[in-house]
Design an enzyme around this catalytic site. Structure first.
Site, mmCIF file in Angstrom:
data_model
loop_
_atom_site.group_PDB
_atom_site.id
_atom_site.type_symbol
_atom_site.label_atom_id
_atom_site.label_comp_id
_atom_site.label_asym_id
_atom_site.label_seq_id
_atom_site.Cartn_x
_atom_site.Cartn_y
_atom_site.Cartn_z
ATOM 1 N N LYS A 1 0.939 -0.818 0.145
ATOM 2 C CA LYS A 1 0.035 -0.514 -0.275
ATOM 3 C C LYS A 1 1.260 1.332 -0.519
ATOM 4 O O LYS A 1 2.576 1.097 0.187
ATOM 5 C CB LYS A 1 -0.652 0.148 1.152
ATOM 6 C CG LYS A 1 -2.002 -1.423 1.036
ATOM 7 C CD LYS A 1 -2.781 -1.400 2.314
ATOM 8 C CE LYS A 1 -4.149 -2.355 2.262
ATOM 9 N NZ LYS A 1 -4.548 -2.558 3.661
ATOM 10 N N TYR B 1 -12.055 -2.923 -3.005
ATOM 11 C CA TYR B 1 -12.856 -3.156 -2.017
ATOM 12 C C TYR B 1 -14.099 -3.379 -1.728
ATOM 13 O O TYR B 1 -14.576 -2.623 -0.697
ATOM 14 C CB TYR B 1 -12.383 -2.187 -0.552
ATOM 15 C CG TYR B 1 -10.508 -2.457 -0.475
ATOM 16 C CD1 TYR B 1 -10.670 -3.478 0.233
ATOM 17 C CD2 TYR B 1 -10.071 -1.268 -0.779
ATOM 18 C CE1 TYR B 1 -8.601 -3.211 0.580
ATOM 19 C CE2 TYR B 1 -8.143 -1.825 -0.135
ATOM 20 C CZ TYR B 1 -8.431 -3.429 0.457
ATOM 21 O OH TYR B 1 -6.729 -3.263 0.984
ATOM 22 N N ASN C 1 -1.699 0.212 7.078
ATOM 23 C CA ASN C 1 -1.020 -1.697 7.811
ATOM 24 C C ASN C 1 -0.370 -1.935 6.340
ATOM 25 O O ASN C 1 -0.235 -3.192 6.597
ATOM 26 C CB ASN C 1 -2.670 -2.362 8.109
ATOM 27 C CG ASN C 1 -4.045 -2.568 6.796
ATOM 28 O OD1 ASN C 1 -3.049 -1.991 5.315
ATOM 29 N ND2 ASN C 1 -4.608 -3.895 7.005
ATOM 30 N N HIS D 1 -1.633 -5.428 1.264
ATOM 31 C CA HIS D 1 -3.067 -6.470 1.069
ATOM 32 C C HIS D 1 -2.577 -7.490 0.705
ATOM 33 O O HIS D 1 -1.912 -8.093 0.090
ATOM 34 C CB HIS D 1 -3.716 -5.651 0.148
ATOM 35 C CG HIS D 1 -5.212 -6.918 -0.526
ATOM 36 N ND1 HIS D 1 -5.993 -6.069 0.460
ATOM 37 C CD2 HIS D 1 -4.675 -7.750 -1.935
ATOM 38 C CE1 HIS D 1 -6.536 -7.601 -0.497
ATOM 39 N NE2 HIS D 1 -5.854 -8.273 -1.938
ATOM 40 N N GLU E 1 -9.138 -10.341 -7.986
ATOM 41 C CA GLU E 1 -8.032 -9.285 -7.506
ATOM 42 C C GLU E 1 -6.934 -9.171 -8.851
ATOM 43 O O GLU E 1 -6.941 -8.044 -9.450
ATOM 44 C CB GLU E 1 -7.550 -9.284 -6.598
ATOM 45 C CG GLU E 1 -9.146 -9.020 -5.069
ATOM 46 C CD GLU E 1 -8.393 -9.297 -4.183
ATOM 47 O OE1 GLU E 1 -8.950 -9.222 -2.717
ATOM 48 O OE2 GLU E 1 -7.376 -9.802 -4.017
HETATM 49 P P1 DAT Z 1 -7.483 -7.273 5.327
HETATM 50 O O1 DAT Z 1 -6.798 -6.351 4.909
HETATM 51 O O2 DAT Z 1 -6.755 -7.953 6.757
HETATM 52 O O3 DAT Z 1 -7.588 -8.755 4.674
HETATM 53 P P2 DAT Z 1 -9.881 -6.772 5.597
HETATM 54 O O4 DAT Z 1 -10.552 -7.695 4.092
HETATM 55 O O5 DAT Z 1 -11.076 -6.665 6.399
HETATM 56 O O6 DAT Z 1 -9.047 -6.826 6.082
HETATM 57 O O7 DAT Z 1 -9.938 -4.657 5.120
HETATM 58 C C1 DAT Z 1 -8.935 -4.014 4.132
HETATM 59 C C2 DAT Z 1 -9.073 -3.165 4.602
HETATM 60 O O8 DAT Z 1 -10.105 -2.369 5.611
HETATM 61 C C3 DAT Z 1 -8.163 -3.495 5.804
HETATM 62 O O9 DAT Z 1 -6.773 -3.974 5.338
HETATM 63 C C4 DAT Z 1 -7.617 -2.745 6.531
HETATM 64 C C5 DAT Z 1 -8.806 -1.484 6.383
HETATM 65 N N1 DAT Z 1 -9.718 -1.707 7.848
HETATM 66 C C6 DAT Z 1 -10.255 -2.769 7.640
HETATM 67 N N2 DAT Z 1 -11.360 -3.365 9.040
HETATM 68 C C7 DAT Z 1 -10.714 -1.502 9.657
HETATM 69 C C8 DAT Z 1 -11.306 -0.792 10.528
HETATM 70 N N3 DAT Z 1 -11.613 -1.520 11.835
HETATM 71 N N4 DAT Z 1 -10.676 0.641 10.907
HETATM 72 C C9 DAT Z 1 -9.930 1.021 9.496
HETATM 73 N N5 DAT Z 1 -9.411 0.320 8.382
HETATM 74 C C10 DAT Z 1 -10.043 -1.103 8.680
HETATM 75 MG MG MG Z 2 -9.432 -8.183 3.317
#
Ligand code: DAT
Ligand code: MG
Length: 151
Positions: A11, A51, A114, A117, A128
């Site tokens: 990212k 997303y 974070n 991805h 994707e």
């Molecule tokens: P991951 O990236 O671990 O697969 P995800 O698919 O649930 O997690 O969410 C996609 C992204 O969205 C994640 O990398 C960061 C953001 N995200 C997820 N939960 C969040 C939260 N509670 N607050 C802020 N950003 C969040």
């Molecule tokens: Mg995810």
């Protein structure tokens, strides 16, 4: 273990912080094969589509803004069980909960920054990859070291 492909994306924060080499090294050293790689400024529509499952989440607008805030490095990594293994290498969504030794555990503090991805299922991996890479941007090749990694 079935051979799978995962869409892995460094990212904008990971690129800005100079973590590209470190992250690629972890996947290379694990033994997976790199099949596609590009530095890319994502348009908003692409980030939104990527997303799309999170559309209704309160953090979705900020998430899209974050992904388009600078260049990303998109990659396709291939190998047996790469989807689940990559998610282990990456660590929990919230970097404060991610184990030390994982990418997010070593390099992050917040879910909103974070670093990386990784696809969550083989189906989403293919979805994707089709979204982020054009036909012809992926390379079919075999690591000559492969017999020393996979029997
Ligand atoms: P991951 O990236 O671990 O697969 P995800 O698919 O649930 O997690 O969410 C996609 C992204 O969205 C994640 O990398 C960061 C953001 N995200 C997820 N939960 C969040 C939260 N509670 N607050 C802020 N950003 C969040
Ligand atoms: Mg995810």
């Amino acid at each position: 273990q079935a051979v799978e492909r995962s869409y892995i994306m460094i990212k904008p924060d990971g690129v800005q912080r100079g973590l590209v080499g470190e992250i690629i090294t972890r996947f290379e050293q694990k033994g997976f094969s790199l099949k596609g790689l590009k530095l890319f400024q994502a348009p908003k529509e692409l980030a939104e589509e990527h997303y799309t499952e999170l559309q209704e989440k309160p953090f979705y607008p900020e998430l899209v803004k974050y992904i388009v805030s600078g260049p990303v490095v998109g990659m396709v990594w291939e190998g047996p069980g790469v989807i689940a293994s990559a998610r282990k290498l990456i660590g929990a969504t919230n970097p404060l909960n991610a184990e030390p030794g994982t990418i997010r555990g070593d390099f992050g503090i917040q879910s909103g920054r974070n670093v990386i991805h990784g696809s969550d299922s083989p189906e989403n991996g293919e979805r994707e990859i089709a979204l982020w890479f054009k036909e012809g941007e992926l390379v079919e090749w075999t690591r000559t070291i492969k017999p020393w990694i996979i029997e």
